[in-house]
Design an enzyme around this catalytic site. Structure first.
Site, short mmCIF file in Angstrom:
data_model
loop_
_atom_site.label_atom_id
_atom_site.label_comp_id
_atom_site.label_asym_id
_atom_site.label_seq_id
_atom_site.Cartn_x
_atom_site.Cartn_y
_atom_site.Cartn_z
NE ARG A 146 -49.07 43.31 -16.71
CZ ARG A 146 -50.06 43.98 -17.25
NH1 ARG A 146 -51.17 43.37 -17.60
NH2 ARG A 146 -49.98 45.28 -17.42
CB THR B 18 -58.56 50.05 -30.67
OG1 THR B 18 -59.21 50.76 -29.61
CG2 THR B 18 -59.20 50.43 -31.99
CE LYS C 144 -65.98 49.89 -18.12
NZ LYS C 144 -65.47 50.66 -16.99
CB CYS D 115 -60.82 52.26 -20.68
SG CYS D 115 -60.03 50.73 -20.13
CG PHE E 39 -53.84 57.58 -17.84
CD1 PHE E 39 -53.36 56.43 -17.24
CD2 PHE E 39 -55.17 57.92 -17.67
CE1 PHE E 39 -54.20 55.64 -16.46
CE2 PHE E 39 -56.02 57.12 -16.89
CZ PHE E 39 -55.52 55.99 -16.29
NE ARG F 67 -53.16 66.15 -16.66
CZ ARG F 67 -54.02 65.15 -16.85
NH1 ARG F 67 -55.26 65.26 -16.43
NH2 ARG F 67 -53.65 64.08 -17.48
P1 NAD Z 1 -54.07 44.65 -19.09
O1 NAD Z 1 -53.53 44.66 -20.46
O2 NAD Z 1 -53.37 45.38 -17.99
O3 NAD Z 1 -54.22 43.12 -18.57
C1 NAD Z 1 -54.74 42.10 -19.35
C2 NAD Z 1 -53.93 40.84 -19.08
O4 NAD Z 1 -54.55 39.74 -19.72
C3 NAD Z 1 -52.49 40.90 -19.61
O5 NAD Z 1 -51.58 40.73 -18.56
C4 NAD Z 1 -52.43 39.74 -20.64
O6 NAD Z 1 -51.19 39.08 -20.66
C5 NAD Z 1 -53.53 38.82 -20.12
N1 NAD Z 1 -54.04 37.89 -21.13
C6 NAD Z 1 -54.45 38.15 -22.39
N2 NAD Z 1 -54.88 37.03 -22.98
C7 NAD Z 1 -54.75 36.01 -22.07
C8 NAD Z 1 -55.04 34.63 -22.07
N3 NAD Z 1 -55.59 34.05 -23.13
N4 NAD Z 1 -54.77 33.91 -20.97
C9 NAD Z 1 -54.24 34.50 -19.88
N5 NAD Z 1 -53.94 35.82 -19.81
C10 NAD Z 1 -54.21 36.56 -20.88
O7 NAD Z 1 -55.57 45.17 -19.19
P2 NAD Z 1 -56.44 45.86 -18.04
O8 NAD Z 1 -56.16 47.31 -17.96
O9 NAD Z 1 -56.37 45.02 -16.81
O10 NAD Z 1 -57.90 45.73 -18.69
C11 NAD Z 1 -58.54 44.50 -18.81
C12 NAD Z 1 -59.97 44.73 -19.23
O11 NAD Z 1 -60.66 45.48 -18.23
C13 NAD Z 1 -60.13 45.52 -20.54
O12 NAD Z 1 -61.24 45.03 -21.23
C14 NAD Z 1 -60.43 46.92 -20.05
O13 NAD Z 1 -61.20 47.65 -20.97
C15 NAD Z 1 -61.22 46.68 -18.79
N6 NAD Z 1 -61.14 47.74 -17.79
C16 NAD Z 1 -59.95 48.33 -17.51
C17 NAD Z 1 -59.88 49.31 -16.51
C18 NAD Z 1 -58.59 49.99 -16.17
O14 NAD Z 1 -58.63 50.90 -15.39
N7 NAD Z 1 -57.46 49.58 -16.69
C19 NAD Z 1 -61.02 49.64 -15.78
C20 NAD Z 1 -62.22 48.99 -16.08
C21 NAD Z 1 -62.26 48.04 -17.09
C1 UGA Z 2 -62.00 55.51 -16.33
C2 UGA Z 2 -63.32 55.60 -15.58
O1 UGA Z 2 -63.28 56.72 -14.69
C3 UGA Z 2 -63.59 54.32 -14.80
O2 UGA Z 2 -64.87 54.38 -14.20
C4 UGA Z 2 -63.54 53.12 -15.76
O3 UGA Z 2 -63.72 51.91 -15.05
C5 UGA Z 2 -62.19 53.10 -16.45
O4 UGA Z 2 -62.00 54.35 -17.16
C6 UGA Z 2 -62.06 52.02 -17.47
O5 UGA Z 2 -63.03 51.50 -17.96
O6 UGA Z 2 -60.90 51.77 -17.78
P1 UGA Z 2 -59.45 55.80 -15.66
O7 UGA Z 2 -59.24 55.88 -17.13
O8 UGA Z 2 -58.62 54.86 -14.87
O9 UGA Z 2 -60.97 55.41 -15.35
O10 UGA Z 2 -59.24 57.24 -15.01
P2 UGA Z 2 -60.14 58.56 -14.98
O11 UGA Z 2 -60.07 59.12 -13.63
O12 UGA Z 2 -61.47 58.37 -15.56
O13 UGA Z 2 -59.31 59.54 -15.93
C7 UGA Z 2 -59.24 59.33 -17.33
C8 UGA Z 2 -58.54 60.51 -17.97
O14 UGA Z 2 -59.37 61.67 -17.94
C9 UGA Z 2 -57.24 60.89 -17.30
O15 UGA Z 2 -56.28 61.24 -18.27
C10 UGA Z 2 -57.62 62.10 -16.47
O16 UGA Z 2 -56.55 62.95 -16.20
C11 UGA Z 2 -58.63 62.76 -17.39
N1 UGA Z 2 -59.58 63.65 -16.69
C12 UGA Z 2 -60.41 63.16 -15.74
C13 UGA Z 2 -59.65 64.99 -17.06
O17 UGA Z 2 -58.91 65.45 -17.95
N2 UGA Z 2 -60.56 65.81 -16.43
C14 UGA Z 2 -61.40 65.33 -15.47
O18 UGA Z 2 -62.22 66.12 -14.95
C15 UGA Z 2 -61.33 63.98 -15.12
#
Ligand code: NAD
Ligand code: UGA
Length: 460
Positions: free
Chosen positions: A41, A93, A218, A274, A336, A431
């Site tokens: 990464r 999870t 959150k 998420c 997704f 969709r």
């Molecule tokens: P991700 O899996 O893409 O990234 C997490 C990274 O952390 C990985 O690259 C992993 O190798 C690294 N990691 C794990 N343990 C480690 C350690 N001990 N030291 C260094 N690196 C380590 O996950 P993500 O999608 O970026 O999500 C991260 C968090 O943010 C989650 O809790 C998620 O719920 C939250 N979140 C995600 C989104 C989203 O859109 N993906 C949006 C809001 C919040």
């Molecule tokens: C979602 C939230 O929107 C963010 O605010 C949050 O930070 C994030 O989760 C997180 O915690 O990871 P994300 O999952 O990236 O963001 O994308 P969304 O736009 O929320 O879409 C989620 C899913 O719902 C997608 O599969 C999308 O296609 C679907 N969706 C969204 C629907 O089926 N209908 C809608 O009206 C909106």
């Protein structure tokens, strides 16, 4: 060049990478180091092909990488150098033991706290950026308070970005939430974080609060968003029975200012890393406190989503002469949602696996997510092909299943597509993005979500 301060981020994923890139871009006075245990990464963050696809991300990374933004695997050095350490690791999870399939797996969070404890050479502010259960900050503090030498202040700063629009969401957030302990040290630490965000976020949008409220907000935000989708998807099933049109219903509901029109788009089901995990996390917390009715209420949001994905495939089987065996199906979209290469929990995973169980031959088309799709389907029995070319995918196909709302699928020549397919030809638009009347006039049998189908079959 000398910097005002160094910020580190543990975790260079979909959140850590884009979030820290924007902080570095907007705050040239800070040095930002993003670290990860995953060498591949980090190598990609330092290359031209970033591990995360987000519109606008490449440009920002190119602008600041090597100036005040650095990606590295040297976790020790980053912790030593930084005064403020974001923790942005995955909190999936749990797949084992107590709470399996529901509770969040906090081992990455704990290992980050232990790394900070091990390498710290002074007081640090630790910022929870990952989505965590309520009171996780207390757990982190338990690990960190082992230190007799240094003081660690833990803040909650959940991330609300959505994938596909991450850069815009980070540049123009609806709000930035910063929770802290209400002690003088907690408030001082939170002010430091406010100062960073205030470089580009209007002050009134930076909300400070009690740390537990911040953590719960959150989970609650994601639960509310997902709940709207499950609500509209539940109604889409009813629309198909009674001849109503879910898009008209969504529009009519959304015109009420109190409800609003966002997140009311019916679909094959929500995906993403998420929504499901965060709702299950909330459900688990409620159960832990004996709030079983509250837990059941939120669990239904996830159950309706599973129902919607299954319903989509059941409908395909029923409409295509009750068998999909040896039929060719072009799956349009595997991400997704549009504008991301992320496929985690994508509805497409469930749908494609079910199509393969039915012995269909599947070709997946996606402009960005084929690499991840291949990983998701590794070891799954059945015939799957991958292509970026929709015209190639539909050759001799019986059906198209639209699973991601990519713009490219709206822009193709469906006359040509129709000419390449086996007849009768079917479109299942998971969709509702295509022009259903046009497709019907071309000769397709069209099955939208939550609307009456348009078919050429005669009742006898
Ligand atoms: P991700 O899996 O893409 O990234 C997490 C990274 O952390 C990985 O690259 C992993 O190798 C690294 N990691 C794990 N343990 C480690 C350690 N001990 N030291 C260094 N690196 C380590 O996950 P993500 O999608 O970026 O999500 C991260 C968090 O943010 C989650 O809790 C998620 O719920 C939250 N979140 C995600 C989104 C989203 O859109 N993906 C949006 C809001 C919040
Ligand atoms: C979602 C939230 O929107 C963010 O605010 C949050 O930070 C994030 O989760 C997180 O915690 O990871 P994300 O999952 O990236 O963001 O994308 P969304 O736009 O929320 O879409 C989620 C899913 O719902 C997608 O599969 C999308 O296609 C679907 N969706 C969204 C629907 O089926 N209908 C809608 O009206 C909106």
């Amino acid at each position: 060049m000398s910097f005002k301060e160094t910020i580190a981020c543990i975790g260079a994923g979909y959140v850590g990478g884009p979030t820290m890139s924007v902080i570095a871009y907007k705050c040239p006075q800070y040095k930002v180091i993003v670290v990860d245990i995953n060498e591949e990464r980090i190598r990609r963050w330092n290359s031209d092909l970033l591990p995360v696809y987000e519109p606008g991300l490449d440009e920002i990374v190119k602008e600041v990488r090597g100036k005040n933004l650095f990606f590295s695997t040297d976790i020790e050095a980053a912790i030593k150098e930084a005064n403020i350490i974001f923790v942005s690791v995955n909190t999936p999870t749990k797949e084992y033991g107590e709470g399996k399939g529901m509770a969040p797996d906090l081992r990455y969070l704990e290992s980050s706290a232990r790394q900070i404890l091990k390498y710290a050479n002074g007081d640090k502010i630790v910022v929870e950026k990952s989505t965590v259960p309520v009171r996780a900050a207390e757990e982190i503090k338990r690990v960190l308070s082992v230190s007799e030498k240094y003081h660690f202040e833990v803040l909650s700063n959940p991330e609300f970005l959505a994938e596909g629009s991450a850069i815009n969401d980070l540049l123009f957030p609806d709000r930035v939430l910063i929770g802290s302990e209400e002690t003088p040290q907690g408030i001082k630490a939170r002010e430091k974080l406010v100062e960073i965000y205030a470089n580009w976020v209007p002050r009134e949008k930076i909300i400070t609060s009690n740390i537990w409220s911040s953590e719960l907000s959150k989970l609650a935000s994601n639960a509310f968003l997902a709940q709207r989708i499950s609500s509209i998807n539940a109604l889409s099933a009813l629309c198909e029975k009674v001849g109503a049109d879910i898009e008209e219903v969504s529009k009519n509901i959304g015109l009420d200012n109190r409800i609003g029109n966002k997140f009311l788009k019916a679909s094959v089901g929500f995906g993403g890393s998420c929504f499901k995990k965060d709702i299950l996390n909330l459900v688990y917390i409620c159960k832990t406190y004996g709030l079983n009715e509250v837990a059941d209420y939120w669990l239904k949001v996830v159950e309706i989503n599973e129902y919607q994905k299954n319903r989509f495939v059941t409908n395909m089987i029923r409409e295509m002469l009750s068998t999909l065996a040896d039929k060719k199906i072009a799956v349009f979209g595997f991400a997704f949602k549009a504008n991301t290469n992320d496929t985690r929990e994508s509805a497409a995973i469930t749908v494609v696996k079910k199509l393969l169980e039915e012995k269909a031959i599947v070709t997946i088309v996606d402009p960005k997510a084929l690499e991840n799709a291949k990983k998701d389907l590794e070891g799954v029995k059945g015939i799957v092909n991958y292509t970026e070319d929709p015209y190639e995918a539909v050759k001799d196909a019986d059906a198209i299943a639209v699973l991601t709302e990519w713009d490219v699928f709206k822009q193709i020549d469906y006359e040509k597509i129709y000419s390449l397919m086996r007849k009768p030809s079917f479109v299942f638009d998971g969709r509702n993005i295509l022009d259903h009347k046009l497709l019907y006039s071309i000769g397709f049998n069209v099955y939208p979500i939550g609307k009456p189908p348009l078919t050429h079959f005669k009742k006898i």
